[in-house]
Design an enzyme around this catalytic site. Structure first.
Site, short mmCIF file in Angstrom:
data_model
loop_
_atom_site.label_atom_id
_atom_site.label_comp_id
_atom_site.label_asym_id
_atom_site.label_seq_id
_atom_site.Cartn_x
_atom_site.Cartn_y
_atom_site.Cartn_z
CG ASP A 273 4.08 70.51 -9.84
OD1 ASP A 273 3.20 71.16 -10.11
OD2 ASP A 273 4.03 70.25 -7.83
CE LYS B 137 -2.73 78.44 -7.21
NZ LYS B 137 -2.47 79.60 -5.84
CB THR C 261 -0.02 55.28 -14.71
OG1 THR C 261 -0.05 56.66 -14.58
CG2 THR C 261 1.53 54.62 -14.84
CG ASP D 23 17.11 69.19 -7.94
OD1 ASP D 23 17.40 69.32 -9.02
OD2 ASP D 23 17.91 70.69 -6.86
#
Length: 264
Positions: free
Chosen positions: A164, A168, A237, A141
């Site tokens: 990420d 939603k 990338t 983490d």
């Protein structure tokens, strides 16, 4: 020809569930239960580790790996073996871009943090193959790494590429780039250090721009206060190229850590 029957085939040995997959490699949960439970910005991904990645983890983790256990403050001089500037990269995927940036700037050390075991093995393998001694791979983490294991004003930069987006609305609280995270990051960045973010999710890019622009510890490198052109040092990338082919818009943000009054 011997009449002695062949011995019965022995079943392959299986690793017990509570045994580490790589005994000398990254731990499944290095911080354990030492720290509070909270909403996380990442989701561990379980995917197959190739033979080459497993070999890199077994050979190189003791040398170039760091488990984020939150139990000590990292000495960068000891970790890298030099006093070169250190940039923290959070979330490096399979590590191709990280390896390219390390090769292009060998005088800058990169501490690359992720939780994806195949990616950790892949980046270690790339570093070994190309002789990149300025990469260290951190497992766990990144919030615990920043808060518990990095000294104040110790980082020369922070990179967060394609985190990420948690698209939603009910998941927006999981997004990494938020005010609380930026306050923590600012405490570990030297004055003048650069925060570089990139995303191909436009609503998240707008949120990043809004939150970074409003934070008192950061200033936009762009005079117009907008997104930045992709700098030459951030490689294009394969993932990004595929997105661009599909019409995705990639936005870069380059902000500087401003000094406090007592640091001017």
């Amino acid at each position: 020809m011997s009449d002695t029957p062949n011995p019965p085939a022995q079943p392959a040995q299986r690793t017990r569930r509570d045994e580490p997959r790589f005994p000398d490699g990254p731990k499944p949960d290095p911080a354990g239960s030492h720290f509070e439970r909270r909403i996380r910005s990442f989701q561990p991904r379980r995917s197959r580790v190739t033979t080459a990645q497993a070999d890199a983890l077994e050979r190189l983790w003791p040398k170039w790996g760091l488990d984020i256990d939150g139990q000590r403050v990292v000495d960068f001089g000891e970790l890298f073996g030099n006093d070169n500037p250190v940039v923290l990269e959070i979330g490096f995927g399979m590590g191709e871009a990280t390896a390219q940036m390390a090769a292009a700037d060998p005088a800058t050390n990169i501490l690359a943090a992720d939780v994806h075991t195949p990616g950790q093995g892949n980046l270690l393998g790339l570093a070994d193959h190309h002789g990149l001694s300025n990469i260290r791979v951190a497992n766990g983490d990144a919030i615990i790494l920043l808060r518990e294991m990095l000294a104040p004003d110790s980082l020369d930069g922070l990179r967060v590429y394609f985190p990420d987006p948690w698209p939603k609305k009910r998941h927006h609280k999981r997004r990494l780039i938020q005010e609380e995270f930026l306050t923590l990051a600012a405490s570990r960045l030297k004055p003048g250090a650069t925060v570089h973010c990139a995303t191909d999710w436009e609503p998240y890019a707008e949120q990043m721009l809004e939150v970074l622009s409003a934070h008192p510890d950061f200033e936009n490198s762009q005079p117009d206060g907008d997104f930045a052109p992709r700098p030459d040092f951030r490689p294009l990338t394969r993932f990004e190229g595929q997105g661009l082919d599909k019409g995705h818009v990639v936005n870069d943000l380059l902000f500087r850590r401003v000094p406090h009054d007592d640091q001017r």
